[in-house]
Design a protein around this motif. Structure first.
Motif, short mmCIF file in Angstrom:
data_model
loop_
_atom_site.label_atom_id
_atom_site.label_comp_id
_atom_site.label_asym_id
_atom_site.label_seq_id
_atom_site.Cartn_x
_atom_site.Cartn_y
_atom_site.Cartn_z
N TYR A 132 0.84 -1.20 0.00
CA TYR A 132 0.00 0.00 0.00
C TYR A 132 0.87 1.25 0.00
CZ TYR A 132 -3.12 3.59 1.92
OH TYR A 132 -3.81 4.75 2.14
N HIS A 133 1.85 1.30 0.90
CA HIS A 133 2.73 2.47 0.98
C HIS A 133 3.52 2.66 -0.31
CE1 HIS A 133 1.79 3.65 5.03
NE2 HIS A 133 1.94 2.40 5.43
N ASN A 134 4.01 1.57 -0.89
CA ASN A 134 4.73 1.67 -2.16
C ASN A 134 3.84 2.20 -3.27
OD1 ASN A 134 6.99 0.63 -0.89
ND2 ASN A 134 6.70 -1.44 -1.67
N THR A 135 2.59 1.77 -3.28
CA THR A 135 1.64 2.22 -4.30
C THR A 135 1.33 3.70 -4.15
OG1 THR A 135 0.67 0.01 -4.41
CG2 THR A 135 -0.67 1.81 -5.29
N ILE A 136 1.08 4.14 -2.92
CA ILE A 136 0.75 5.54 -2.67
C ILE A 136 1.92 6.45 -3.04
CG2 ILE A 136 0.10 7.21 -0.86
CD1 ILE A 136 -2.05 5.03 -1.82
N GLU A 137 3.14 5.99 -2.81
CA GLU A 137 4.33 6.78 -3.14
C GLU A 137 4.45 7.02 -4.65
OE1 GLU A 137 7.62 4.74 -1.38
OE2 GLU A 137 7.13 5.45 0.63
N GLN A 138 3.78 6.23 -5.47
CA GLN A 138 3.87 6.40 -6.92
C GLN A 138 2.91 7.46 -7.45
OE1 GLN A 138 3.70 2.62 -8.94
NE2 GLN A 138 5.08 1.69 -7.46
N PHE A 139 2.05 7.99 -6.60
CA PHE A 139 1.14 9.04 -7.05
C PHE A 139 1.92 10.33 -7.29
CE2 PHE A 139 -2.14 6.22 -5.87
CZ PHE A 139 -3.33 6.71 -6.38
N PRO A 140 1.53 11.07 -8.32
CA PRO A 140 2.18 12.37 -8.55
C PRO A 140 2.04 13.26 -7.31
CG PRO A 140 0.78 11.79 -10.41
CD PRO A 140 0.51 10.78 -9.32
N GLU A 141 2.95 14.17 -7.17
CA GLU A 141 3.01 15.04 -5.98
C GLU A 141 1.65 15.61 -5.59
OE1 GLU A 141 5.40 18.97 -4.42
OE2 GLU A 141 5.99 18.04 -6.30
N ASN A 142 1.29 15.42 -4.35
CA ASN A 142 0.06 15.92 -3.71
C ASN A 142 -1.24 15.35 -4.24
OD1 ASN A 142 1.46 17.62 -1.91
ND2 ASN A 142 1.63 19.18 -3.49
N SER A 143 -1.23 14.59 -5.31
CA SER A 143 -2.51 14.13 -5.88
C SER A 143 -3.24 13.18 -4.94
CB SER A 143 -2.29 13.48 -7.24
OG SER A 143 -1.45 12.36 -7.14
N TRP A 144 -2.51 12.37 -4.16
CA TRP A 144 -3.18 11.48 -3.21
C TRP A 144 -3.91 12.30 -2.14
CZ3 TRP A 144 -4.99 6.84 -3.13
CH2 TRP A 144 -5.35 6.23 -1.93
N LYS A 200 -3.21 8.45 -13.77
CA LYS A 200 -4.07 7.32 -14.14
C LYS A 200 -3.39 5.99 -13.84
CE LYS A 200 -6.77 8.08 -17.61
NZ LYS A 200 -8.06 8.29 -16.99
N LEU A 201 -2.10 5.88 -14.11
CA LEU A 201 -1.35 4.66 -13.83
C LEU A 201 -1.27 4.40 -12.32
CD1 LEU A 201 0.29 2.24 -14.79
CD2 LEU A 201 2.31 3.74 -14.81
N ALA A 202 -1.05 5.43 -11.53
CA ALA A 202 -0.99 5.28 -10.08
C ALA A 202 -2.33 4.81 -9.54
CB ALA A 202 -0.57 6.59 -9.42
N ILE A 203 -3.41 5.36 -10.05
CA ILE A 203 -4.74 4.95 -9.60
C ILE A 203 -5.04 3.52 -10.04
CG2 ILE A 203 -7.22 5.41 -9.87
CD1 ILE A 203 -6.47 8.42 -9.87
N LEU A 204 -4.64 3.17 -11.25
CA LEU A 204 -4.81 1.79 -11.72
C LEU A 204 -4.11 0.81 -10.77
CD1 LEU A 204 -5.75 -0.28 -13.86
CD2 LEU A 204 -3.62 0.22 -15.10
N LYS A 205 -2.89 1.14 -10.38
CA LYS A 205 -2.14 0.29 -9.46
C LYS A 205 -2.83 0.21 -8.10
CE LYS A 205 2.38 0.94 -11.59
NZ LYS A 205 3.73 1.51 -11.44
N TYR A 206 -3.37 1.33 -7.64
CA TYR A 206 -4.07 1.33 -6.36
C TYR A 206 -5.33 0.44 -6.43
CZ TYR A 206 -6.79 2.37 -2.33
OH TYR A 206 -7.55 2.21 -1.19
N ILE A 207 -6.11 0.60 -7.48
CA ILE A 207 -7.33 -0.21 -7.60
C ILE A 207 -6.97 -1.69 -7.74
CG2 ILE A 207 -9.41 -0.64 -8.96
CD1 ILE A 207 -9.38 2.33 -9.76
#
Length: 136
Positions: A37-49, A65-72
């Motif tokens: 989970y932490h690794n996935t969240i770290e891939q989000f563009p700056e501040n978007s999470w 979009k790729l970061a959200i795909l990985k999160y889902i």
């Protein structure tokens, strides 16, 4: 009589061992998926999470979009573990609260429209997400 007691004690010991092993597996899964989970969240563009609940959502782009795909997809994996009884109800209850909050955030809900096609091969999870959206 002695044989019967030996069998009962053996079965009880086996049951205790099974429960202890199951709890250990649950703890290991929790730790592994917390790290994931932490690794996935770290891939989000700056501040978007952190902006996923804002009225002014981050601009749509490929990286987001790729970061959200990985999160889902991570949520899908966690859902799979629960449906196959590979994690305890206690672990699932912690994960599901976070899953519900995040999947129903305006940002992820917006992106789901484009990303849902990637989850049609997982009909149980797909229905779970659709149900979340229909109840909000």
């Amino acid at each position: 009589r002695v044989l019967f007691r030996s069998i009962v004690i053996s079965l009880f010991a086996l049951w205790i061992s099974f429960k202890a092993n199951r709890n250990n597996v649950g703890v290991q899964a929790f730790i592994a998926y917390t790290q994931k989970y932490h690794n996935t969240i770290e891939q989000f563009p700056e501040n978007s999470w952190f902006e996923r609940f804002d009225k002014n959502l981050p601009t749509q782009d490929r990286e987001l979009k790729l970061a959200i795909l990985k999160y889902i997809h991570l949520c899908n994996e966690e859902y799979y573990l629960k449906m196959r009884h590979l994690i305890t109800n206690d672990v699932w209850s912690v994960w599901e609260k976070e899953i519900r909050i995040n999947l129903t955030s305006p940002l992820i809900k917006r992106e789901w429209k484009d990303l849902s096609i990637y989850f049609e091969g997982y009909p149980e999870f797909y229905a779970y997400v659709i149900d979340l959206y229909s109840n909000r």
